[in-house]
Design a protein around this motif. Structure first.
Motif, PDB file in Angstrom:
ATOM      1  N   VAL A  11       0.837  -1.201   0.000  1.00 24.66           N
ATOM      2  CA  VAL A  11       0.000   0.000   0.000  1.00 24.66           C
ATOM      3  C   VAL A  11       0.872   1.252   0.000  1.00 24.66           C
ATOM      4  CG1 VAL A  11      -1.672   1.313   1.363  1.00 24.66           C
ATOM      5  CG2 VAL A  11      -1.987  -1.130   1.048  1.00 24.66           C
ATOM      6  N   PHE A  12       1.943   1.254   0.758  1.00 26.64           N
ATOM      7  CA  PHE A  12       2.844   2.397   0.804  1.00 26.64           C
ATOM      8  C   PHE A  12       3.481   2.640  -0.562  1.00 26.64           C
ATOM      9  CE2 PHE A  12       6.951   4.431   1.766  1.00 26.64           C
ATOM     10  CZ  PHE A  12       6.480   5.563   2.419  1.00 26.64           C
ATOM     11  N   TYR A  13       3.889   1.575  -1.221  1.00 30.19           N
ATOM     12  CA  TYR A  13       4.479   1.691  -2.555  1.00 30.19           C
ATOM     13  C   TYR A  13       3.485   2.330  -3.529  1.00 30.19           C
ATOM     14  CZ  TYR A  13       5.941   0.249  -7.213  1.00 30.19           C
ATOM     15  OH  TYR A  13       6.263   0.230  -8.541  1.00 30.19           O
ATOM     16  N   TYR A  14       2.261   1.831  -3.538  1.00 31.05           N
ATOM     17  CA  TYR A  14       1.272   2.382  -4.448  1.00 31.05           C
ATOM     18  C   TYR A  14       0.892   3.813  -4.081  1.00 31.05           C
ATOM     19  CZ  TYR A  14       0.638  -1.802  -7.197  1.00 31.05           C
ATOM     20  OH  TYR A  14       0.841  -2.835  -8.054  1.00 31.05           O
ATOM     21  N   CYS A  15       0.896   4.166  -2.817  1.00 29.87           N
ATOM     22  CA  CYS A  15       0.634   5.559  -2.424  1.00 29.87           C
ATOM     23  C   CYS A  15       1.706   6.486  -2.984  1.00 29.87           C
ATOM     24  CB  CYS A  15       0.574   5.689  -0.909  1.00 29.87           C
ATOM     25  SG  CYS A  15      -0.947   5.069  -0.194  1.00 29.87           S
ATOM     26  N   ILE A  16       2.946   6.079  -2.875  1.00 30.75           N
ATOM     27  CA  ILE A  16       4.039   6.892  -3.414  1.00 30.75           C
ATOM     28  C   ILE A  16       3.907   7.016  -4.932  1.00 30.75           C
ATOM     29  CG2 ILE A  16       6.545   7.000  -3.742  1.00 30.75           C
ATOM     30  CD1 ILE A  16       5.576   7.719  -0.923  1.00 30.75           C
ATOM     31  N   VAL A  17       3.601   5.921  -5.601  1.00 29.36           N
ATOM     32  CA  VAL A  17       3.454   5.944  -7.054  1.00 29.36           C
ATOM     33  C   VAL A  17       2.287   6.834  -7.460  1.00 29.36           C
ATOM     34  CG1 VAL A  17       2.801   4.521  -9.041  1.00 29.36           C
ATOM     35  CG2 VAL A  17       4.574   3.737  -7.485  1.00 29.36           C
ATOM     36  N   ILE A  30       1.005   9.328  -5.880  1.00 23.48           N
ATOM     37  CA  ILE A  30       1.275  10.742  -5.603  1.00 23.48           C
ATOM     38  C   ILE A  30       2.372  11.284  -6.524  1.00 23.48           C
ATOM     39  CG2 ILE A  30       2.213  12.334  -3.881  1.00 23.48           C
ATOM     40  CD1 ILE A  30       0.780  10.597  -1.760  1.00 23.48           C
ATOM     41  N   ALA A  31       3.460  10.572  -6.655  1.00 21.32           N
ATOM     42  CA  ALA A  31       4.637  11.109  -7.349  1.00 21.32           C
ATOM     43  C   ALA A  31       4.554  11.009  -8.872  1.00 21.32           C
ATOM     44  CB  ALA A  31       5.886  10.395  -6.865  1.00 21.32           C
ATOM     45  N   LEU A  32       4.046   9.920  -9.390  1.00 17.32           N
ATOM     46  CA  LEU A  32       4.077   9.708 -10.831  1.00 17.32           C
ATOM     47  C   LEU A  32       3.285  10.753 -11.623  1.00 17.32           C
ATOM     48  CD1 LEU A  32       5.614   7.692 -12.510  1.00 17.32           C
ATOM     49  CD2 LEU A  32       3.580   6.276 -12.588  1.00 17.32           C
ATOM     50  N   PRO A  33       2.077  11.139 -11.214  1.00 19.17           N
ATOM     51  CA  PRO A  33       1.389  12.194 -11.969  1.00 19.17           C
ATOM     52  C   PRO A  33       2.112  13.544 -11.918  1.00 19.17           C
ATOM     53  CG  PRO A  33      -0.189  10.983 -10.677  1.00 19.17           C
ATOM     54  CD  PRO A  33       1.167  10.515 -10.258  1.00 19.17           C
ATOM     55  N   VAL A  34       2.716  13.883 -10.785  1.00 16.14           N
ATOM     56  CA  VAL A  34       3.452  15.148 -10.681  1.00 16.14           C
ATOM     57  C   VAL A  34       4.664  15.129 -11.605  1.00 16.14           C
ATOM     58  CG1 VAL A  34       4.767  16.626  -9.124  1.00 16.14           C
ATOM     59  CG2 VAL A  34       2.647  15.575  -8.337  1.00 16.14           C
ATOM     60  N   ILE A  35       5.395  14.042 -11.587  1.00 15.38           N
ATOM     61  CA  ILE A  35       6.559  13.905 -12.465  1.00 15.38           C
ATOM     62  C   ILE A  35       6.125  13.935 -13.929  1.00 15.38           C
ATOM     63  CG2 ILE A  35       8.373  12.301 -13.195  1.00 15.38           C
ATOM     64  CD1 ILE A  35       8.501  11.414 -10.209  1.00 15.38           C
ATOM     65  N   THR A  36       5.033  13.244 -14.238  1.00 14.45           N
ATOM     66  CA  THR A  36       4.528  13.224 -15.606  1.00 14.45           C
ATOM     67  C   THR A  36       4.126  14.619 -16.072  1.00 14.45           C
ATOM     68  OG1 THR A  36       3.733  10.968 -15.330  1.00 14.45           O
ATOM     69  CG2 THR A  36       2.777  12.240 -17.136  1.00 14.45           C
ATOM     70  N   VAL A  67      -2.029   9.137 -16.401  1.00 13.12           N
ATOM     71  CA  VAL A  67      -1.076   8.331 -15.632  1.00 13.12           C
ATOM     72  C   VAL A  67      -1.646   7.989 -14.256  1.00 13.12           C
ATOM     73  CG1 VAL A  67       1.180   8.413 -14.502  1.00 13.12           C
ATOM     74  CG2 VAL A  67       0.953   9.105 -16.870  1.00 13.12           C
ATOM     75  N   LEU A  68      -2.333   8.936 -13.638  1.00 18.31           N
ATOM     76  CA  LEU A  68      -2.962   8.670 -12.344  1.00 18.31           C
ATOM     77  C   LEU A  68      -3.983   7.555 -12.453  1.00 18.31           C
ATOM     78  CD1 LEU A  68      -3.630   9.361  -9.382  1.00 18.31           C
ATOM     79  CD2 LEU A  68      -5.249  11.041 -10.271  1.00 18.31           C
ATOM     80  N   HIS A  69      -4.806   7.577 -13.489  1.00 18.17           N
ATOM     81  CA  HIS A  69      -5.811   6.529 -13.647  1.00 18.17           C
ATOM     82  C   HIS A  69      -5.167   5.162 -13.930  1.00 18.17           C
ATOM     83  CE1 HIS A  69      -8.631   9.857 -13.838  1.00 18.17           C
ATOM     84  NE2 HIS A  69      -9.555   8.963 -13.516  1.00 18.17           N
ATOM     85  N   GLY A  80      -5.566   1.993 -11.541  1.00 23.42           N
ATOM     86  CA  GLY A  80      -6.002   0.719 -12.107  1.00 23.42           C
ATOM     87  C   GLY A  80      -5.096  -0.432 -11.704  1.00 23.42           C
ATOM     88  N   PHE A  81      -3.782  -0.193 -11.717  1.00 21.53           N
ATOM     89  CA  PHE A  81      -2.851  -1.229 -11.268  1.00 21.53           C
ATOM     90  C   PHE A  81      -3.057  -1.562  -9.792  1.00 21.53           C
ATOM     91  CE2 PHE A  81       0.054  -0.122 -14.922  1.00 21.53           C
ATOM     92  CZ  PHE A  81      -0.083  -1.350 -15.544  1.00 21.53           C
TER      93      PHE A  81
END
Length: 89
Positions: free
Chosen positions: A21-27, A29-35, A66-68, A72-73
């Motif tokens: 859950v922590f891994y997916y929370c980081i992903v 939050i961070a992945l859409p901002v980076i994208t 990317v967030l969606h 989904g993952f």
């Protein structure tokens, strides 16, 4: 041969769930901002040469996509985890 304590196996299971859950929370939050910033700077501003407003809009759409995908993952992972083992006496 020593039998493992049920509390230890439960703690490991809880830690594994927390880590996932922590891994997916980081992903999530961070992945859409980076994208957003990467697509704005490198793709829409540099390659396509768009002005500020269209560049921001297209970058936001990329970040939402990317967030969606990340959500989904996460949902797929949550539903595909094997069911807990039945209690054995």
């Amino acid at each position: 041969m020593q039998i493992p304590d049920k509390n230890v196996s439960q703690d490991m299971s809880d830690f594994r769930i927390f880590r996932t859950v922590f891994y997916y929370c980081i992903v999530i939050i961070a992945l859409p901002v980076i994208t957003f910033f990467a697509s704005k700077v490198f793709l829409f501003d540099a390659v396509f040469g768009l002005s500020t407003i269209p560049s921001n809009v297209y970058s936001a759409i990329s970040a939402i996509a990317v967030l969606h995908i990340a959500l989904g993952f996460y949902i797929y992972r949550a539903y595909s985890d094997p069911a807990k083992e039945s209690k054995q006496d």
